[in-house]
Design a protein around this motif. Structure first.
Motif, PDB file in Angstrom:
ATOM      1  N   LEU A   1      12.430  33.118  26.306  1.00 38.41           N
ATOM      2  CA  LEU A   1      12.768  31.847  25.664  1.00 38.41           C
ATOM      3  C   LEU A   1      12.516  30.653  26.577  1.00 38.41           C
ATOM      4  CD1 LEU A   1      16.148  32.955  24.043  1.00 38.41           C
ATOM      5  CD2 LEU A   1      13.967  32.624  22.867  1.00 38.41           C
ATOM      6  N   LEU A   2      12.365  30.938  27.857  1.00 43.25           N
ATOM      7  CA  LEU A   2      12.184  29.857  28.821  1.00 43.25           C
ATOM      8  C   LEU A   2      10.710  29.466  28.894  1.00 43.25           C
ATOM      9  CD1 LEU A   2      14.632  31.110  31.596  1.00 43.25           C
ATOM     10  CD2 LEU A   2      15.003  29.276  29.934  1.00 43.25           C
ATOM     11  N   GLU A   3      10.332  28.601  27.969  1.00 47.17           N
ATOM     12  CA  GLU A   3       8.980  28.082  27.896  1.00 47.17           C
ATOM     13  C   GLU A   3       9.032  26.680  27.307  1.00 47.17           C
ATOM     14  OE1 GLU A   3       6.633  30.530  25.358  1.00 47.17           O
ATOM     15  OE2 GLU A   3       7.859  30.179  23.584  1.00 47.17           O
ATOM     16  N   SER A   4       7.976  25.946  27.514  1.00 45.61           N
ATOM     17  CA  SER A   4       7.931  24.544  27.101  1.00 45.61           C
ATOM     18  C   SER A   4       8.225  24.382  25.610  1.00 45.61           C
ATOM     19  CB  SER A   4       6.554  23.954  27.432  1.00 45.61           C
ATOM     20  OG  SER A   4       6.447  22.647  26.957  1.00 45.61           O
TER      21      SER A   4
ATOM     22  N   LEU B   1       6.575  21.313  34.078  1.00 48.44           N
ATOM     23  CA  LEU B   1       7.123  22.465  34.794  1.00 48.44           C
ATOM     24  C   LEU B   1       6.174  23.660  34.862  1.00 48.44           C
ATOM     25  CD1 LEU B   1      10.775  22.489  33.424  1.00 48.44           C
ATOM     26  CD2 LEU B   1      10.016  21.727  35.671  1.00 48.44           C
ATOM     27  N   ASP B   2       6.316  24.417  35.933  1.00 49.97           N
ATOM     28  CA  ASP B   2       5.690  25.724  36.059  1.00 49.97           C
ATOM     29  C   ASP B   2       6.715  26.725  35.518  1.00 49.97           C
ATOM     30  OD1 ASP B   2       4.858  28.250  36.869  1.00 49.97           O
ATOM     31  OD2 ASP B   2       4.089  27.557  38.795  1.00 49.97           O
ATOM     32  N   TRP B   3       6.514  27.164  34.287  1.00 48.94           N
ATOM     33  CA  TRP B   3       7.535  27.971  33.628  1.00 48.94           C
ATOM     34  C   TRP B   3       7.637  29.378  34.197  1.00 48.94           C
ATOM     35  CZ3 TRP B   3      11.417  26.147  30.943  1.00 48.94           C
ATOM     36  CH2 TRP B   3      11.309  24.828  30.505  1.00 48.94           C
ATOM     37  N   ALA B   4       6.576  29.859  34.818  1.00 47.59           N
ATOM     38  CA  ALA B   4       6.666  31.147  35.514  1.00 47.59           C
ATOM     39  C   ALA B   4       7.641  31.038  36.680  1.00 47.59           C
ATOM     40  CB  ALA B   4       5.287  31.581  36.009  1.00 47.59           C
TER      41      ALA B   4
ATOM     42  N   LEU C   1      18.663  18.072  36.106  1.00 50.01           N
ATOM     43  CA  LEU C   1      17.355  18.297  35.493  1.00 50.01           C
ATOM     44  C   LEU C   1      16.398  17.136  35.749  1.00 50.01           C
ATOM     45  CD1 LEU C   1      18.627  19.743  32.119  1.00 50.01           C
ATOM     46  CD2 LEU C   1      17.243  20.990  33.776  1.00 50.01           C
ATOM     47  N   LEU C   2      16.933  15.927  35.780  1.00 62.80           N
ATOM     48  CA  LEU C   2      16.084  14.742  35.938  1.00 62.80           C
ATOM     49  C   LEU C   2      15.861  14.351  37.393  1.00 62.80           C
ATOM     50  CD1 LEU C   2      17.486  12.511  33.046  1.00 62.80           C
ATOM     51  CD2 LEU C   2      15.357  13.830  33.069  1.00 62.80           C
ATOM     52  N   CYS C   3      16.745  14.767  38.287  1.00 63.37           N
ATOM     53  CA  CYS C   3      16.687  14.260  39.661  1.00 63.37           C
ATOM     54  C   CYS C   3      16.424  15.320  40.726  1.00 63.37           C
ATOM     55  CB  CYS C   3      17.985  13.543  40.004  1.00 63.37           C
ATOM     56  SG  CYS C   3      18.307  12.065  39.031  1.00 63.37           S
ATOM     57  N   ARG C   4      16.626  16.593  40.412  1.00 65.84           N
ATOM     58  CA  ARG C   4      16.431  17.607  41.443  1.00 65.84           C
ATOM     59  C   ARG C   4      14.971  17.601  41.891  1.00 65.84           C
ATOM     60  NH1 ARG C   4      20.083  21.484  42.532  1.00 65.84           N
ATOM     61  NH2 ARG C   4      20.916  21.710  40.412  1.00 65.84           N
ATOM     62  N   GLU C   5      14.759  17.685  43.199  1.00 66.56           N
ATOM     63  CA  GLU C   5      13.411  17.548  43.753  1.00 66.56           C
ATOM     64  C   GLU C   5      12.623  18.848  43.747  1.00 66.56           C
ATOM     65  OE1 GLU C   5      13.893  15.792  47.584  1.00 66.56           O
ATOM     66  OE2 GLU C   5      14.397  13.801  46.774  1.00 66.56           O
ATOM     67  N   TYR C   6      13.216  19.914  43.262  1.00 69.27           N
ATOM     68  CA  TYR C   6      12.512  21.192  43.163  1.00 69.27           C
ATOM     69  C   TYR C   6      12.903  21.853  41.852  1.00 69.27           C
ATOM     70  CZ  TYR C   6      17.040  23.044  44.682  1.00 69.27           C
ATOM     71  OH  TYR C   6      18.370  23.331  44.773  1.00 69.27           O
ATOM     72  N   THR C   7      12.115  22.844  41.453  1.00 68.11           N
ATOM     73  CA  THR C   7      12.371  23.527  40.188  1.00 68.11           C
ATOM     74  C   THR C   7      13.431  24.598  40.370  1.00 68.11           C
ATOM     75  OG1 THR C   7      10.105  23.168  39.449  1.00 68.11           O
ATOM     76  CG2 THR C   7      11.347  24.909  38.349  1.00 68.11           C
ATOM     77  N   LYS C   8      14.512  24.482  39.629  1.00 66.15           N
ATOM     78  CA  LYS C   8      15.584  25.479  39.647  1.00 66.15           C
ATOM     79  C   LYS C   8      15.729  26.028  38.240  1.00 66.15           C
ATOM     80  CE  LYS C   8      20.278  26.203  41.391  1.00 66.15           C
ATOM     81  NZ  LYS C   8      21.449  25.577  42.048  1.00 66.15           N
TER      82      LYS C   8
END
Length: 270
Positions: free
Chosen positions: A256-259, A235-238, A174-181
């Motif tokens: 539920l996946l929102e800031s 994050l871009d939650w979409a 979560l802290l180091c990945r270079e893209y949003t997963k």
């Protein structure tokens, strides 16, 4: 065993749901093979697929991730891949394997051509279902190894990290990945709500951060949640929801996946 694929498919489910079920069956067959061949003794199951098989995480997964055990003896990636290929072929599968062990993370792509067509899940004869295998041959030190018996279609031992060590791997991602997963964030939601009070294995986590980050922050019980919250706000939650949607057992959980959800949960734990 290949014929069993047909019984995995449920005509009342969507094509995507059935694809997930077929992939998971192949993953289970792979894990059964490495158990039978005793390769599992060198490989510590980790990542989201480990959470699925060991702790019944409510999402499917594409890849199978391992770390080399601290007690590994006689590990040979080439021999393992050769034996796995043979076992699948003997079971009737057409399998192509492309692998690379030139880097610290050994990887293999298992490609099954024609399987989806034969199962009625694709109109294309050449479409392949793919499973990626990765083995970290230089994992961060400090992970605590455990084992469980998996009992479903197959029964076999799994060597895996304990829950706090699995959690450490997820926090590092979560802290180091270079893209949003998005799957990472769904998994965090699962951890925070299912295992309240769980803390990551900080020895393993900080060793992992030192391997991954150029300027690692020393993470402790007092600051790791604040570090996660910083990322939550960016994050871009979409995009998060889109990434994970095809892997969920229940798509209603996407809302539920929102800031706000994560800020509230992490604040409650402070």
């Amino acid at each position: 065993m290949k014929d069993y694929i047909k019984s995995v498919i449920d005509v009342n489910l969507t094509e995507n749901d059935n694809l997930n079920r077929v992939r998971e069956y192949l993953q289970a067959y792979f894990l059964n093979v490495i158990y039978k061949k005793k390769f599992y003794q060198n490989l510590v199951f980790t990542g989201g697929t480990a959470l699925r098989f060991v702790h019944k995480l409510k999402r499917f997964s594409e890849d199978i991730d391992f770390s080399l055990s601290a007690k590994a003896r006689g590990y040979d990636f080439h021999v393992m891949i050769k034996d796995i290929h043979q076992e699948f072929r003997l079971a009737g599968y057409d399998l192509e394997i492309k692998y690379d062990n030139s880097r610290p993370v050994h990887s293999a792509l298992l490609k099954f051509p024609g399987l989806l067509f034969e199962a009625g899940l694709s109109p294309l004869k050449d479409q392949k279902i793919v499973i990626k295998i990765e083995i970290d041959s230089n994992p961060p030190q400090g992970g605590i190894e455990s084992s469980s018996v998996y009992n479903s279609i197959f029964m076999f031992y799994i060597l895996h990290y304990d829950l706090s060590s699995l959690f450490a791997g997820k926090v590092r991602a979560l802290l180091c990945r270079e893209y949003t997963k998005g799957r990472d964030w769904y998994d965090l939601l699962w951890y925070l709500t299912k295992f309240k009070g769980l803390e990551p294995n900080f020895i393993m986590l900080n060793n992992a951060m030192a391997q991954t980050s150029r300027k690692p922050v020393k993470l402790t019980i007092g600051n790791w949640k604040a570090e996660i919250k910083k990322t939550v706000e960016t994050l871009d939650w979409a995009k998060v929801r889109n990434d994970v949607s095809r892997f969920l057992e229940d798509n209603s959980e996407l809302s539920l996946l929102e800031s706000k959800t994560f800020v509230n949960l992490l604040t409650e734990l402070d």
